[in-house]
Design a protein around this motif. Structure first.
Motif, PDB file in Angstrom:
ATOM      1  N   LEU A  74      46.583  47.431  39.997  1.00 25.27           N
ATOM      2  CA  LEU A  74      46.705  46.770  41.308  1.00 25.27           C
ATOM      3  C   LEU A  74      45.483  45.882  41.567  1.00 25.27           C
ATOM      4  CD1 LEU A  74      48.191  49.479  43.693  1.00 25.27           C
ATOM      5  CD2 LEU A  74      49.180  47.239  43.148  1.00 25.27           C
ATOM      6  N   ILE A  75      44.334  46.327  41.090  1.00 25.46           N
ATOM      7  CA  ILE A  75      43.105  45.531  41.220  1.00 25.46           C
ATOM      8  C   ILE A  75      43.246  44.236  40.417  1.00 25.46           C
ATOM      9  CG2 ILE A  75      40.626  45.490  40.694  1.00 25.46           C
ATOM     10  CD1 ILE A  75      40.696  48.592  41.201  1.00 25.46           C
ATOM     11  N   PHE A  76      43.840  44.331  39.218  1.00 25.57           N
ATOM     12  CA  PHE A  76      44.106  43.123  38.422  1.00 25.57           C
ATOM     13  C   PHE A  76      45.028  42.183  39.186  1.00 25.57           C
ATOM     14  CE2 PHE A  76      43.689  45.397  34.037  1.00 25.57           C
ATOM     15  CZ  PHE A  76      42.310  45.345  34.134  1.00 25.57           C
ATOM     16  N   GLU A  77      46.076  42.750  39.768  1.00 25.64           N
ATOM     17  CA  GLU A  77      47.058  41.922  40.477  1.00 25.64           C
ATOM     18  C   GLU A  77      46.408  41.170  41.636  1.00 25.64           C
ATOM     19  OE1 GLU A  77      51.686  42.374  41.579  1.00 25.64           O
ATOM     20  OE2 GLU A  77      50.422  44.018  42.258  1.00 25.64           O
TER      21      GLU A  77
ATOM     22  N   ASP B 289      49.481  42.629  34.149  1.00 25.21           N
ATOM     23  CA  ASP B 289      49.355  42.519  32.695  1.00 25.21           C
ATOM     24  C   ASP B 289      48.516  41.284  32.396  1.00 25.21           C
ATOM     25  OD1 ASP B 289      49.586  42.277  29.967  1.00 25.21           O
ATOM     26  OD2 ASP B 289      51.762  42.545  29.920  1.00 25.21           O
ATOM     27  N   ILE B 290      47.229  41.507  32.150  1.00 23.02           N
ATOM     28  CA  ILE B 290      46.297  40.385  31.995  1.00 23.02           C
ATOM     29  C   ILE B 290      46.137  39.942  30.540  1.00 23.02           C
ATOM     30  CG2 ILE B 290      45.059  40.926  34.108  1.00 23.02           C
ATOM     31  CD1 ILE B 290      42.817  42.156  32.370  1.00 23.02           C
TER      32      ILE B 290
ATOM     33  N   LYS C   2      37.924  36.360  29.654  1.00 21.80           N
ATOM     34  CA  LYS C   2      37.321  36.915  28.445  1.00 21.80           C
ATOM     35  C   LYS C   2      37.938  38.274  28.132  1.00 21.80           C
ATOM     36  CE  LYS C   2      32.953  34.566  29.019  1.00 21.80           C
ATOM     37  NZ  LYS C   2      31.524  34.681  29.160  1.00 21.80           N
ATOM     38  N   ARG C   3      37.744  38.730  26.900  1.00 17.21           N
ATOM     39  CA  ARG C   3      38.265  40.035  26.486  1.00 17.21           C
ATOM     40  C   ARG C   3      37.626  41.164  27.286  1.00 17.21           C
ATOM     41  NH1 ARG C   3      37.326  44.157  22.780  1.00 17.21           N
ATOM     42  NH2 ARG C   3      35.424  43.251  21.968  1.00 17.21           N
ATOM     43  N   ARG C   4      36.369  41.009  27.649  1.00 14.91           N
ATOM     44  CA  ARG C   4      35.638  41.977  28.475  1.00 14.91           C
ATOM     45  C   ARG C   4      35.142  41.261  29.708  1.00 14.91           C
ATOM     46  NH1 ARG C   4      31.756  43.491  23.893  1.00 14.91           N
ATOM     47  NH2 ARG C   4      33.176  44.639  22.568  1.00 14.91           N
ATOM     48  N   GLY C   5      35.220  41.960  30.826  1.00 11.47           N
ATOM     49  CA  GLY C   5      34.711  41.324  32.036  1.00 11.47           C
ATOM     50  C   GLY C   5      34.643  42.264  33.215  1.00 11.47           C
ATOM     51  N   ARG C   6      34.262  41.681  34.327  1.00 14.49           N
ATOM     52  CA  ARG C   6      34.128  42.415  35.578  1.00 14.49           C
ATOM     53  C   ARG C   6      35.146  41.836  36.547  1.00 14.49           C
ATOM     54  NH1 ARG C   6      29.772  45.335  37.296  1.00 14.49           N
ATOM     55  NH2 ARG C   6      28.522  44.475  35.607  1.00 14.49           N
ATOM     56  N   VAL C   7      35.917  42.716  37.189  1.00 18.45           N
ATOM     57  CA  VAL C   7      36.901  42.274  38.172  1.00 18.45           C
ATOM     58  C   VAL C   7      36.262  42.237  39.546  1.00 18.45           C
ATOM     59  CG1 VAL C   7      39.176  42.714  39.182  1.00 18.45           C
ATOM     60  CG2 VAL C   7      38.743  43.340  36.807  1.00 18.45           C
ATOM     61  N   THR C   8      35.590  43.316  39.879  1.00 19.34           N
ATOM     62  CA  THR C   8      34.826  43.405  41.119  1.00 19.34           C
ATOM     63  C   THR C   8      33.505  44.087  40.779  1.00 19.34           C
ATOM     64  OG1 THR C   8      35.686  45.587  41.739  1.00 19.34           O
ATOM     65  CG2 THR C   8      36.935  43.668  42.507  1.00 19.34           C
ATOM     66  N   ARG C   9      32.704  44.279  41.761  1.00 25.53           N
ATOM     67  CA  ARG C   9      31.380  44.864  41.522  1.00 25.53           C
ATOM     68  C   ARG C   9      31.447  46.191  40.758  1.00 25.53           C
ATOM     69  NH1 ARG C   9      26.626  45.011  45.867  1.00 25.53           N
ATOM     70  NH2 ARG C   9      25.015  45.676  44.424  1.00 25.53           N
ATOM     71  N   GLY C  10      32.391  47.058  41.096  1.00 25.60           N
ATOM     72  CA  GLY C  10      32.464  48.369  40.455  1.00 25.60           C
ATOM     73  C   GLY C  10      33.565  48.522  39.417  1.00 25.60           C
ATOM     74  N   VAL C  11      34.228  47.436  39.048  1.00 26.93           N
ATOM     75  CA  VAL C  11      35.368  47.534  38.131  1.00 26.93           C
ATOM     76  C   VAL C  11      35.173  46.600  36.939  1.00 26.93           C
ATOM     77  CG1 VAL C  11      37.869  47.296  37.888  1.00 26.93           C
ATOM     78  CG2 VAL C  11      36.910  48.069  40.065  1.00 26.93           C
TER      79      VAL C  11
ATOM     80  N   TYR D 271      36.623  45.748  32.807  1.00 25.49           N
ATOM     81  CA  TYR D 271      37.764  45.927  31.911  1.00 25.49           C
ATOM     82  C   TYR D 271      37.385  45.492  30.508  1.00 25.49           C
ATOM     83  CZ  TYR D 271      38.398  40.882  31.904  1.00 25.49           C
ATOM     84  OH  TYR D 271      38.196  39.533  31.727  1.00 25.49           O
ATOM     85  N   GLU D 272      38.122  46.018  29.542  1.00 26.23           N
ATOM     86  CA  GLU D 272      38.003  45.582  28.158  1.00 26.23           C
ATOM     87  C   GLU D 272      39.401  45.625  27.553  1.00 26.23           C
ATOM     88  OE1 GLU D 272      35.880  46.687  23.907  1.00 26.23           O
ATOM     89  OE2 GLU D 272      35.243  47.737  25.720  1.00 26.23           O
TER      90      GLU D 272
END
Length: 137
Positions: free
Chosen positions: A24-27, A34-35, A45-54, A56-57
């Motif tokens: 839901l955070i991705f959305e 589905d990113i 990028k393959r790795r990154g930050r969505v928000t301050r505390g989130v 992904y890889e």
């Protein structure tokens, strides 16, 4: 919680709920849960930050999401589904939360109960081409 109180149902529910919450955070950020396509087209990028505390890889057909409440690693289903699970991912999810899922930090126990769920038709393969399972109902 005693080992007697721990059920595979609870572990699966908690795993799929965390995947749901995470995607839901991705959305909200990317407009899709589905990113992978964004990664493949180099929009992210393959790795990154969505928000301050989130963070992904992305990997292969899946994603590892690090939240302040813990980590969840999942594979997308053949049609981008997020409700699939397998023994390996459930085991890692449990091992990251040993105080809650001590019983399932033993891979043999997960394997045994998972096989029982298949035999009881509580879970089934998401598709013939996937290693993921879903609830039958």
């Amino acid at each position: 919680m005693s080992d007697q109180d721990q059920t595979l149902d609870t572990l699966i529910h908690d795993f799929t709920s965390m995947v749901e919450t995470s995607t839901l955070i991705f959305e909200k950020k990317f407009g899709t849960r589905d990113i992978r396509r964004l990664w493949h087209t180099r929009a992210i990028k393959r790795r990154g930050r969505v928000t301050r505390g989130v963070k992904y890889e992305l990997h292969g057909i899946g994603c590892r999401i690090n939240l302040s409440t813990g980590t969840v690693d999942f594979d997308y289903g053949p049609n981008g589904e997020i409700n699939g699970f397998d023994i390996r991912r459930l085991y890692f999810f449990a091992c990251e939360r040993p105080s809650k899922y001590r019983k399932y930090c033993d891979k043999k126990i997960i394997e045994k109960e998972f096989a029982e769920y298949i035999d009881l038709k509580k879970i089934k393969k998401i598709s013939l081409i996937s290693n993921l399972y879903i609830w039958t109902n």
